[in-house]
Enzyme design. Structure first.
Site, PDB file in Angstrom:
ATOM      1  CD  GLU A 178      14.489  -9.751  -2.569  1.00 42.04           C
ATOM      2  OE1 GLU A 178      13.545  -9.228  -1.208  1.00 42.04           O
ATOM      3  OE2 GLU A 178      13.638 -10.804  -3.666  1.00 42.04           O
ATOM      4  CG  HIS A 203       5.167  -2.266   0.505  1.00 42.16           C
ATOM      5  ND1 HIS A 203       5.038  -2.882  -0.296  1.00 42.16           N
ATOM      6  CD2 HIS A 203       4.543  -1.394   0.655  1.00 42.16           C
ATOM      7  CE1 HIS A 203       3.483  -3.046  -0.489  1.00 42.16           C
ATOM      8  NE2 HIS A 203       3.447  -1.898   0.263  1.00 42.16           N
TER       9      HIS A 203
END
Length: 708
Positions: A496, A502
Site C-alpha cells: 500500500e 505513486h
C-alpha cells in the site's frame, strides 16, 4: 430546470441567505466543507465535520460543477485546448474536495448516518455525471480537438490528456443516440445503487459476526494473537473478552495456529460465507443484476461482452490475452498445490488424524509443513515485525531510493484517534505531500487494505501537494504492546505504501493524469514492486528488531525466512488465479449463465480443476473488487499482469548489484512513480527497463518455473 438545480433551489443554496431575526432567530451553522480550511496544509478539518454537513455540501458542489460545465458547453468561441480541455480539468474542484472526504469516512470510519447518506449520494453522483459524460456538444468540442490534434502543437502531456479525455467520454456513451443515452443513464444510476448496496451488505455481515474465544479455546494461539483478539473485543464493546473477526489479520493467523479444528471450521465458514447467508445482507441477487446491466451497457457501446469493453482500455487489450496469462500461471500453480495437498494429507495421517484435509485445515497444516521443511513459522518472526519498525523501514527505503523524508505531525486533524500523519519533504527539504496512515482494524472500517487520496498532486494552478492515505486492517496490540505483523501483513504494508508513493511522487500538470490515474493493470506495478524491498536482508537486518529486547533479527532466522518465502506458493497462486478467472468468466459469458451465482461458481471451478481444499481468495458474494464498483471488474487479473512487470523490474536493481542503485532509482522515479498517467504505460515501462518485461520472471519469483 434540471433535477440538480431543482434540488439546490429547494434548499435555498442558489441565492444569498437572508435572515429575519424575528422569524429565524438562529443563524445557519457554518459548514466546514464549504469554508476555506484554516488547518495545516489546508487539510480537511475532520474534528469539525459531521454527517449533516455532507448533503448541503454535495448540493453546492453539484451546482457549482454543473455551472462550470455549462460555461464550457455554451462558450461561443471555437473549441481550443484551453477553453475545453483545460477548463474541464479546472472544473469540479469543490465536488472532488467534498467527495474525497466523504468516501474516506464511508470506507474507513463509517456510522449509520454516513452509510444512509451514501445511499443517496451514490444515486445523486450518477445523476450528476451522466448528463456531463453524455453531453453531445461537449463531446463534439473534444472530438473536434482530437481530430485536429496535429495542428494544435501540444506538449506530450497535453496530447496524452486530450486522447484520454476523448476516450473517457466516448466510452461513457457520449457518441450514442438519444435513446441509448437515456438507457445508459438509467443503467449507470442503477449500478451506482447496486455497488453501494453490495458494499453495505458486506460490511454488515463483517460487523455482525465475531467468534468469542473462551479460556479453553486458546490452544496453539500465540500471546500476540491473544492480545490482538482482546483488543478487537474491546473495540467492539466486549472488554475482557477475546474474539476472532473476519479481518484477514485476525482470521488467517487463527486458521494457521488454532489447535481446535472445530473452531477453525466455524471461523473459516463464516469467512467465506460473507454476503451469502440468505439474510438481509445477502449479495446474490445484487450480483445477478449487476452482471445483467454491465452486459447491456457493453452492448449499447458496441462490445460483445463487458470484459471486451473494459479490457480494450488496458494494457492487456483483450480477454484472450488475460486468459492466456492466467492459464500460463494456473497449470504450474495447480500442479504445485496438488503436490502440497498430498504432503499435507500425509502429515495428518502421520499425526494420527483420521480425516480428509479440508479447506479450514490447509493453513494449519501448511504452517506445520513449512516448519518441518524450512524450519520456519510466522510466529517466530512476528516479534521482529513490530508495526512501528516496519513503518520506519518503508520510509527508509523511500528515502534511499527517492530522497524523500518523513516527519510526523501531531497538528493535522484526523478522522480517528489511531490515524497518524507525516509530512513528506523532498531531497531539498521542501514540502512534498502529507501521508496519513490508518492501520488498525475496527468495526467502522471495511475489510482489506487500500490507498486513496484526499487531494491529488497537480500543477495546473500552482503546485498542489497531495494528501495520500494508506488504510489497513492490522490487529491492534493491547495493554501497551505494539502491533506485531505477520510476513503477509508486512508485505501488505509495503504494497500500500508503494501505491502511496505513486501518489506522493506524482509530478504532472493535469489532475486527470495525477498519481495512480493509470490503467488498472499498470497501477499495481509501483505497489507490488515496492514489496520486494520488505523482504530484503538489507532492510530486515536494520529494522526487524525484537519488540521486547531490541535484538536484531538473528541471521539464522533471516535465512530461514528467506528460504521459506516460496513455500505454499501453489496455494497462494491458485486462490488468486481462480478468483481472476471467475471474474473474467462472469464478464465474458452471457449474464444469463450466472443467474444462480453459486452454481456458476461451482461449474467454473470444476472446469479448471480447482482443488476442493482451496477456496477462491474472494468468493463472489464478498468480491468487493469487482462488485462494490467496477474499477476492477474484468480486471482482477491486474495484480498478476503487474507482477510480471514488478518481478522483471526489480531485476534491474539486482543486475546493478545494489537494491538502492542511484541510477536505476532515478529511472524508476522519473519513468514510473512520478509520471502518473502522462505517458503510455508500455512506453513508461520500456523507458525504465530498456525492454518489455519477461513473463517467466513471475514464475521464477513464485518458485513455480520448475512446475511450468
Amino acid at each position: 430546470m434540471s433535477e440538480t438545480k431543482g434540488a439546490v433551489a429547494s434548499n435555498g443554496l442558489d441565492r444569498p441567505l437572508e435572515l429575519n431575526p424575528l422569524l429565524d432567530p438562529e443563524p445557519a451553522q457554518p459548514n466546514p466543507l464549504l469554508e476555506p480550511w484554516q488547518t495545516p496544509f489546508e487539510t480537511p478539518p475532520f474534528d469539525r465535520i459531521k454527517p449533516e454537513h455532507f448533503m448541503p455540501a454535495f448540493e453546492q458542489a453539484f451546482a457549482d460543477h454543473a455551472g462550470e460545465i455549462a460555461a464550457i458547453v455554451n462558450d461561443v468561441a471555437a473549441p481550443d485546448f484551453a477553453n475545453t480541455i483545460t477548463a474541464l480539468e479546472r472544473s469540479g474542484k469543490l465536488l472532488s474536495k467534498v467527495a474525497s472526504v466523504f468516501y474516506d469516512l464511508v470506507s474507513a470510519h463509517s456510522n449509520p448516518a454516513i452509510l444512509e447518506i451514501d445511499k443517496d449520494v451514490s444515486l445523486r453522483m450518477a445523476r450528476h455525471w451522466n448528463p456531463i459524460m453524455m453531453n453531445a456538444v461537449l463531446f463534439g468540442r473534444i472530438a473536434a480537438l482530437r481530430d485536429n490534434a496535429a495542428s494544435l502543437h501540444l506538449k506530450p502531456e497535453q496530447a496524452r490528456l486530450l486522447e484520454r479525455t476523448y476516450t473517457r467520454f466516448h466510452r461513457a456513451g457520449a457518441g450514442l443516440d438519444d435513446a441509448a443515452k437515456a438507457r445508459m443513464a438509467e443503467i449507470n444510476e442503477r449500478l451506482a445503487h447496486l455497488g453501494t448496496t453490495f458494499s453495505h451488505h458486506l460490511l454488515g455481515d463483517e460487523q455482525e459476526w465475531s467468534m468469542e474465544l473462551g479460556e479453553n479455546d486458546l490452544d496453539g494461539l500465540s500471546d500476540s494473537f491473544i492480545a490482538s483478539a482482546r483488543a478487537a473485543a474491546e473495540e467492539r464493546g466486549k472488554p475482557g473478552k477475546a474474539i476472532v473477526t473476519t479481518s484477514r489479520s485476525s482470521m488467517e493467523p487463527f486458521l494457521q495456529s488454532s489447535l481446535r479444528r472445530d473452531l477453525r471450521e466455524k471461523a473459516y465458514k463464516a469467512f467465506i460465507q460473507r454476503g451469502n447467508n440468505g439474510n438481509a445482507n445477502d449479495n446474490n441477487t445484487t450480483i445477478v443484476e449487476i452482471l445483467k446491466l454491465r452486459e447491456e451497457s457493453a452492448k449499447l457501446l458496441g462490445y460483445p461482452t463487458f470484459a471486451a469493453y473494459r479490457l480494450e482500455d488496458s494494457m492487456a487489450k483483450t480477454p484472450e490475452a488475460v486468459r492466456n496469462l492466467l492459464e500460463r500461471v494456473w497449470k504450474p500453480a495447480r500442479a504445485r498445490a496438488l503436490a502440497d495437498r498430498d504432503a499435507l494429507q500425509e502429515l495428518i495421517a502421520e499425526e494420527g488424524g483420521n480425516f480428509k484435509l479440508a479447506a479450514w485445515d490447509w493453513r494449519h497444516y501448511a504452517e506445520k509443513l513449512r516448519q518441518r521443511r524450512a524450519n520456519f513459522d510466522d510466529a517466530a518472526i512476528k516479534p521482529y515485525l513490530a508495526l512501528d519498525n516496519m513503518i520506519a523501514a518503508q520510509f527508509d527505503v523511500a528515502t534511499k531510493l527517492f530522497g524523500v523524508t518523513f516527519h510526523e505531525r501531531k497538528d493535522v486533524p484526523v478522522w480517528h484517534p489511531d490515524v497518524r500523519v507525516w509530512e513528506v519533504k523532498d531531497a531539498k527539504g521542501e514540502h512534498k505531500a502529507l501521508f496519513y496512515g490508518d492501520y488498525f482494524a475496527r468495526a467502522s472500517k471495511r475489510s482489506g487494505a487500500w490507498m486513496t487520496s484526499l487531494r491529488d498532486q497537480q500543477k495546473l494552478d500552482g503546485d498542489t501537494a497531495p494528501l495520500v492515505l494508506n488504510i489497513c486492517n492490522f490487529a491492534k496490540g493491547t495493554n501497551g504492546q505494539p502491533s506485531l505483523l505477520s510476513p503477509d501483513d508486512a508485505r501488505t504494508l509495503f504494497h500500500e505504501f508503494g501505491h502511496g508513493l505513486h501518489g506522493m511522487l506524482s509530478n504532472v500538470t493535469y489532475p486527470s493524469l495525477s498519481g495512480t490515474s493509470v490503467f488498472t493493470d499498470f497501477v499495481e506495478l509501483p505497489s507490488q514492486l515496492y514489496e520486494h524491498w520488505q523482504e530484503r536482508p538489507e532492510v530486515l537486518q536494520q529494522f526487524a528488531k525484537h519488540y521486547q529486547t531490541g535484538e536484531a533479527l538473528p541471521d539464522d532466522l533471516l535465512k530461514r525466512f528467506i528460504a521459506a518465502r516460496k513455500f505454499n506458493q501453489g496455494f497462494a497462486t491458485v486462490e488468486f488465479v481462480s478468483s481472476a478467472l471467475i471474474d473474467l468468466e462472469f464478464h465474458t459469458q452471457p449474464a444469463s449463465a450466472s443467474t444462480d451465482v453459486a452454481a456458476f461458481e461451482k461449474r467454473e471451478l470444476e472446469k479448471i480443476g480447482m482443488p476442493e481444499e482451496i477456496a477462491l481468495r474472494h468468493r463472489p458474494t464478498q468480491f468487493a473488487h469487482i462488485f462494490s464498483g467496477d474499477h476492477y471488474a474484468s480486471g482482477y487479473y491486474s495484480y498478476m499482469w503487474s507482477e510480471v512487470m514488478d518481478a522483471d523490474a526489480f531485476g534491474a536493481f539486482e543486475e546493478a548489484g545494489n537494491i538502492f542503485d542511484a541510477a536505476t532509482a532515478k529511472r524508476l522515479h522519473d519513468d514510473i512513480y512520478s509520471s502518473g498517467g502522462s505517458v503510455d504505460p508500455e512506453a513508461a515501462y520500456v523507458a525504465f527497463r530498456g525492454r518489455a518485461p519477461e513473463a517467466d520472471a513471475l514464475l521464477r519469483r513464485r518458485g513455480l518455473l520448475d512446475a511450468a
